[in-house]
Write a protein that holds these residues in place. Structure first.
Motif, PDB file in Angstrom:
ATOM      1  N   TYR A  37     -28.910  44.780  11.203  1.00 47.16           N
ATOM      2  CA  TYR A  37     -27.750  45.245  12.398  1.00 47.16           C
ATOM      3  C   TYR A  37     -27.985  44.147  13.613  1.00 47.16           C
ATOM      4  O   TYR A  37     -29.322  44.143  13.858  1.00 47.16           O
ATOM      5  CB  TYR A  37     -27.732  46.558  12.714  1.00 47.16           C
ATOM      6  CG  TYR A  37     -26.770  46.933  13.884  1.00 47.16           C
ATOM      7  CD1 TYR A  37     -25.536  46.860  13.883  1.00 47.16           C
ATOM      8  CD2 TYR A  37     -27.361  46.862  15.047  1.00 47.16           C
ATOM      9  CE1 TYR A  37     -24.768  46.781  14.953  1.00 47.16           C
ATOM     10  CE2 TYR A  37     -26.796  47.190  16.289  1.00 47.16           C
ATOM     11  CZ  TYR A  37     -25.073  46.895  16.153  1.00 47.16           C
ATOM     12  OH  TYR A  37     -24.523  47.208  17.192  1.00 47.16           O
ATOM     13  N   ASP A  38     -26.942  43.535  14.084  1.00 51.31           N
ATOM     14  CA  ASP A  38     -27.436  42.529  15.115  1.00 51.31           C
ATOM     15  C   ASP A  38     -27.270  43.306  16.513  1.00 51.31           C
ATOM     16  O   ASP A  38     -26.275  43.517  16.865  1.00 51.31           O
ATOM     17  CB  ASP A  38     -26.450  41.461  14.812  1.00 51.31           C
ATOM     18  CG  ASP A  38     -26.539  40.145  16.059  1.00 51.31           C
ATOM     19  OD1 ASP A  38     -27.841  40.278  16.699  1.00 51.31           O
ATOM     20  OD2 ASP A  38     -25.657  39.492  16.234  1.00 51.31           O
ATOM     21  N   THR A  39     -28.226  43.510  17.081  1.00 42.30           N
ATOM     22  CA  THR A  39     -28.332  44.205  18.504  1.00 42.30           C
ATOM     23  C   THR A  39     -28.029  43.356  19.308  1.00 42.30           C
ATOM     24  O   THR A  39     -27.717  43.485  20.469  1.00 42.30           O
ATOM     25  CB  THR A  39     -29.808  44.524  18.603  1.00 42.30           C
ATOM     26  OG1 THR A  39     -30.584  44.013  18.766  1.00 42.30           O
ATOM     27  CG2 THR A  39     -30.057  45.956  17.613  1.00 42.30           C
TER      28      THR A  39
ATOM     29  N   LYS B 110     -24.536  45.981  22.665  1.00 43.64           N
ATOM     30  CA  LYS B 110     -24.631  45.192  23.786  1.00 43.64           C
ATOM     31  C   LYS B 110     -23.813  45.795  24.876  1.00 43.64           C
ATOM     32  O   LYS B 110     -23.920  45.789  26.187  1.00 43.64           O
ATOM     33  CB  LYS B 110     -24.401  43.776  23.713  1.00 43.64           C
ATOM     34  CG  LYS B 110     -25.438  42.984  23.161  1.00 43.64           C
ATOM     35  CD  LYS B 110     -26.469  42.896  24.204  1.00 43.64           C
ATOM     36  CE  LYS B 110     -27.690  41.887  23.817  1.00 43.64           C
ATOM     37  NZ  LYS B 110     -28.616  42.074  24.948  1.00 43.64           N
TER      38      LYS B 110
ATOM     39  N   SER C 110     -33.212  35.045  19.458  1.00 46.48           N
ATOM     40  CA  SER C 110     -32.094  34.918  18.479  1.00 46.48           C
ATOM     41  C   SER C 110     -32.179  35.866  17.344  1.00 46.48           C
ATOM     42  O   SER C 110     -33.571  36.072  16.832  1.00 46.48           O
ATOM     43  CB  SER C 110     -31.799  33.694  18.011  1.00 46.48           C
ATOM     44  OG  SER C 110     -30.648  33.774  17.021  1.00 46.48           O
ATOM     45  N   ASN C 111     -31.140  36.675  16.660  1.00 48.34           N
ATOM     46  CA  ASN C 111     -31.397  36.972  15.360  1.00 48.34           C
ATOM     47  C   ASN C 111     -30.917  36.176  14.219  1.00 48.34           C
ATOM     48  O   ASN C 111     -31.042  36.763  13.081  1.00 48.34           O
ATOM     49  CB  ASN C 111     -30.332  38.253  15.403  1.00 48.34           C
ATOM     50  CG  ASN C 111     -30.937  39.602  16.021  1.00 48.34           C
ATOM     51  OD1 ASN C 111     -32.388  39.644  15.787  1.00 48.34           O
ATOM     52  ND2 ASN C 111     -30.357  40.542  16.677  1.00 48.34           N
ATOM     53  N   TYR C 112     -30.368  35.197  14.750  1.00 47.81           N
ATOM     54  CA  TYR C 112     -29.845  34.094  13.487  1.00 47.81           C
ATOM     55  C   TYR C 112     -30.393  32.699  13.937  1.00 47.81           C
ATOM     56  O   TYR C 112     -30.253  32.145  14.954  1.00 47.81           O
ATOM     57  CB  TYR C 112     -28.359  34.123  13.761  1.00 47.81           C
ATOM     58  CG  TYR C 112     -27.431  35.316  13.191  1.00 47.81           C
ATOM     59  CD1 TYR C 112     -27.461  35.593  11.911  1.00 47.81           C
ATOM     60  CD2 TYR C 112     -27.248  36.372  13.992  1.00 47.81           C
ATOM     61  CE1 TYR C 112     -26.544  36.722  11.474  1.00 47.81           C
ATOM     62  CE2 TYR C 112     -26.540  37.608  13.713  1.00 47.81           C
ATOM     63  CZ  TYR C 112     -26.346  37.948  12.644  1.00 47.81           C
ATOM     64  OH  TYR C 112     -25.489  38.713  12.118  1.00 47.81           O
TER      65      TYR C 112
ATOM     66  N   ASN D 136     -25.456  41.054  19.294  1.00 50.01           N
ATOM     67  CA  ASN D 136     -24.057  40.515  19.191  1.00 50.01           C
ATOM     68  C   ASN D 136     -23.350  41.286  20.641  1.00 50.01           C
ATOM     69  O   ASN D 136     -23.111  42.256  20.784  1.00 50.01           O
ATOM     70  CB  ASN D 136     -23.361  41.268  18.105  1.00 50.01           C
ATOM     71  CG  ASN D 136     -21.931  40.921  18.009  1.00 50.01           C
ATOM     72  OD1 ASN D 136     -21.361  40.015  18.702  1.00 50.01           O
ATOM     73  ND2 ASN D 136     -20.973  41.447  17.030  1.00 50.01           N
ATOM     74  N   LYS D 137     -22.821  40.231  21.288  1.00 49.29           N
ATOM     75  CA  LYS D 137     -22.416  40.705  22.732  1.00 49.29           C
ATOM     76  C   LYS D 137     -21.023  41.394  22.529  1.00 49.29           C
ATOM     77  O   LYS D 137     -20.673  42.286  23.626  1.00 49.29           O
ATOM     78  CB  LYS D 137     -22.011  39.247  23.496  1.00 49.29           C
ATOM     79  CG  LYS D 137     -23.040  38.374  23.773  1.00 49.29           C
ATOM     80  CD  LYS D 137     -22.705  37.416  24.455  1.00 49.29           C
ATOM     81  CE  LYS D 137     -23.786  36.503  25.265  1.00 49.29           C
ATOM     82  NZ  LYS D 137     -23.981  35.160  25.900  1.00 49.29           N
ATOM     83  N   GLU D 138     -20.243  41.268  21.259  1.00 41.93           N
ATOM     84  CA  GLU D 138     -19.067  42.143  21.113  1.00 41.93           C
ATOM     85  C   GLU D 138     -19.265  43.486  20.531  1.00 41.93           C
ATOM     86  O   GLU D 138     -18.353  44.296  20.470  1.00 41.93           O
ATOM     87  CB  GLU D 138     -18.088  41.275  20.401  1.00 41.93           C
ATOM     88  CG  GLU D 138     -17.739  39.893  20.817  1.00 41.93           C
ATOM     89  CD  GLU D 138     -17.188  39.884  22.175  1.00 41.93           C
ATOM     90  OE1 GLU D 138     -16.290  40.685  22.490  1.00 41.93           O
ATOM     91  OE2 GLU D 138     -17.575  39.122  23.054  1.00 41.93           O
ATOM     92  N   GLY D 139     -20.526  43.785  20.217  1.00 40.44           N
ATOM     93  CA  GLY D 139     -20.854  45.021  19.369  1.00 40.44           C
ATOM     94  C   GLY D 139     -21.037  45.951  20.400  1.00 40.44           C
ATOM     95  O   GLY D 139     -21.357  45.793  21.648  1.00 40.44           O
TER      96      GLY D 139
ATOM     97  N   LYS E 276     -36.919  39.631  16.853  1.00 35.81           N
ATOM     98  CA  LYS E 276     -36.078  38.315  17.276  1.00 35.81           C
ATOM     99  C   LYS E 276     -37.088  37.014  17.225  1.00 35.81           C
ATOM    100  O   LYS E 276     -38.180  37.270  17.369  1.00 35.81           O
ATOM    101  CB  LYS E 276     -35.535  38.820  18.787  1.00 35.81           C
ATOM    102  CG  LYS E 276     -34.464  39.767  18.668  1.00 35.81           C
ATOM    103  CD  LYS E 276     -33.979  39.839  20.190  1.00 35.81           C
ATOM    104  CE  LYS E 276     -34.860  40.052  21.162  1.00 35.81           C
ATOM    105  NZ  LYS E 276     -35.228  41.434  21.251  1.00 35.81           N
TER     106      LYS E 276
END
Length: 560
Positions: free
Chosen positions: A107-109, A117, A96-98, A111-114, A92
């Protein structure tokens, strides 16, 4: 220039006829001029940007934890033949990953909707429940009672056994006196009385043990009742964590140039460790390959550089290029580079020496030779030619292990060889007692102000990036080096090293690490920058001859 407004592809102007013929071998390379040009643009952006806040440790005014980062750039060609580059950072950045201008994670660790998380929240709640239950004061009270019961039990049993032994000795004495003084009939009655006393003593001991065990068991049971909910939650947490880790590993899916896909579990199951290490897939290099393949970009070349304050353990210099890590990235990139025309691994062809070894001294008991640089002391995994194999051929009737010590493949200089086992043992004892004196000469990339001193930095292997070594106060082995500056010319320092211990890469790390001399040895491809050779040479060796008992000294000048 690096532009965060134009997406992840950054156009670059460069004559096409100067493009590299093969893609970079990422674990040992000199960055192509294209990569240097692209990296300079990213470095300029990092030094001047105001798009995000991250404390790289380069400005004393910045607040927060100081963390340097590895950045990667890959020169690519798009579908219409336009040349450009893409950039990535490890892990990170600014939490942030982005970040605009950089490629996204595989893979986005975050992401609050993933699922990660969401399940991380469950894990955190379980941990909070466990912490709350562990704060129950009754647990400590029962533990103290249990400890006291165990102590009292041991004390009571000890006291009983001391008294029982005393009574046993007394009965033994009474038995002897009865044999001498009592008539037969009275003697037999008396012996029966002594026997019953002995039996009663054993019965009393048995019941005392049962009573003590019951007291301990009562407290153990109470403690188990208090800990059972905690252990149950810990099992839940461990199970959930394992399931989450498994799912994450399957979510990291890596493409290669053939269009094939493998996840982390597939990639690492054929390695020595069998399972993916922590943070596998989060480095810059896999992100670059993945983005290139997903966006129809042809990889041309790549390089990675470090930006920020030096880490505590590793040797990392701000702005310097480094190879990809082996522990996490080698298996992943081994898959991702399939289908690409990649430069050959120079390590596989290293260690080849076609000349004759130079023998400095030889007698009936030992010999001393001058090992050339980039030649192995002992056979490697793929390269068998070495000083040891040559000596086995040269001395077919020798006994014992032959070599007394080793030099790194890249280091040249004096090596001591014993021709028989007895000589080897005597010389080995001198090495163990540190009575053998060694002096190395090196050329450092920079100027040292202090002319002499000691470097004391404990070392251990970097498990994720062998054969590199780390400075580690917790798990490292003691490593001490004395140094003495000889002269300074052309912004380079010629120096003597006197190693007091003999750890792997000791002189190289002690020279390059920021807590050591903070100047890498010229040509150090692991801790500095590549040159024509590693400028480190074992120049002098002094010891007591194991047979003549004379103090002997041998030297061999470096060729640099």
């Amino acid at each position: 220039m690096f532009n965060t407004e134009d997406g992840c592809f950054h156009p670059i102007e460069y004559p096409s006829e100067q493009l590299p013929k093969q893609f970079t071998f990422p674990f040992y390379y000199q960055p192509h001029s294209l990569c240097v040009l692209a990296a300079d643009e990213v470095k300029t952006y990092l030094a001047t940007q105001q798009d995000f806040e991250h404390n790289f440790g380069l400005d004393s005014k910045d607040i927060g934890l100081k963390i340097g980062k590895m950045f990667g750039i890959m020169v690519v060609e798009n579908s219409v033949g336009q040349l450009g580059y893409i950039a990535a950072y490890s892990g990170k950045l600014a939490e942030s990953n982005y970040l605009k201008g950089f490629v996204p994670p595989i893979y986005d660790t975050l992401n609050k909707e993933g699922f990660y998380k969401q399940n991380e929240g469950r894990l955190n709640r379980l941990t909070a429940q466990i912490d709350q239950l562990e704060q129950n004061p009754e647990i400590e009270i029962v533990k103290a009672r249990l400890k006291e019961a165990q102590f009292q039990s041991a004390q009571r049993l000890s006291d009983f056994k001391i008294k029982a032994k005393s009574k046993k000795n007394k009965r033994k004495q009474q038995r002897l006196e009865a044999e001498q003084n009592l008539p037969l009939a009275e003697r037999e009655v008396f012996f029966e009385i002594l026997k019953q006393r002995s039996i009663q003593s054993n019965i009393d001991l048995k019941y005392l043990k049962l009573h003590c065990e019951a007291d301990i068991e009562k407290n153990n049971k109470k403690l188990a009742e208090l800990l059972q909910p905690i252990e149950s939650l810990k099992v839940q947490r461990k199970t959930l964590s394992a399931e989450l880790q498994q799912r994450i590993h399957k979510s990291y899916r890596f493409l290669n140039a053939k269009g094939e896909t493998k996840d982390l579990l597939d990639i690492f199951k054929r390695t020595d460790i069998g399972t993916p290490p922590a943070a596998a897939g989060e480095c810059a290099a896999p992100k670059l390959f993945q983005y290139a393949y997903e966006n129809d970009l042809k990889p041309i070349a790549m390089a990675e550089f470090y930006w920020g304050i030096s880490p505590t353990k590793e040797v990392r210099v701000h702005g310097q290029f480094y190879p990809s890590c082996r522990g996490r990235c080698e298996p992943i990139l081994g898959h991702m580079m399939q289908g690409l025309d990649v430069e050959p691994n120079p390590i596989e062809s290293a260690g080849i020496f076609k000349g004759e070894l130079e023998i400095i001294y030889e007698d009936d008991f030992l010999l001393i030779l001058n090992k050339p640089h980039e030649f192995l002391s002992v056979p490697g995994k793929t390269i068998k030619d070495s000083v040891l194999t040559r000596m086995q051929t040269y001395l077919p009737n020798a006994t014992g292990p032959l070599l007394l010590h080793r030099l790194d493949m890249s280091t040249s200089g004096l090596l001591l060889v014993a021709k028989n086992e007895r000589t080897h043992k005597k010389l080995q004892k001198q090495f163990i007692n540190r009575t053998i004196k060694k002096r190395y000469v090196a050329l450092l990339d920079g100027v040292i102000e202090i002319k002499e001193g000691l470097v004391n930095l404990p070392l251990r292997v970097d498990l994720n990036n062998r054969p590199r070594q780390l400075v580690c106060n917790e798990h490292g082995k003691s490593a001490i080096t004395k140094y003495q500056v000889i002269d300074v010319k052309n912004n380079q320092t010629r120096i003597y090293f006197y190693p007091i211990s003999g750890r792997t890469h000791q002189l190289r790390v002690h020279a390059a690490h920021h807590k050591g001399l903070n100047l890498p040895i010229v040509g150090d491809d692991l801790y500095g920058t590549v040159s024509n050779r590693l400028h480190l040479h074992a120049e002098m060796l002094s010891f007591e001859h194991p047979v003549t008992r004379e103090c002997v000294s041998f030297s061999c000048e470096a060729d640099f």
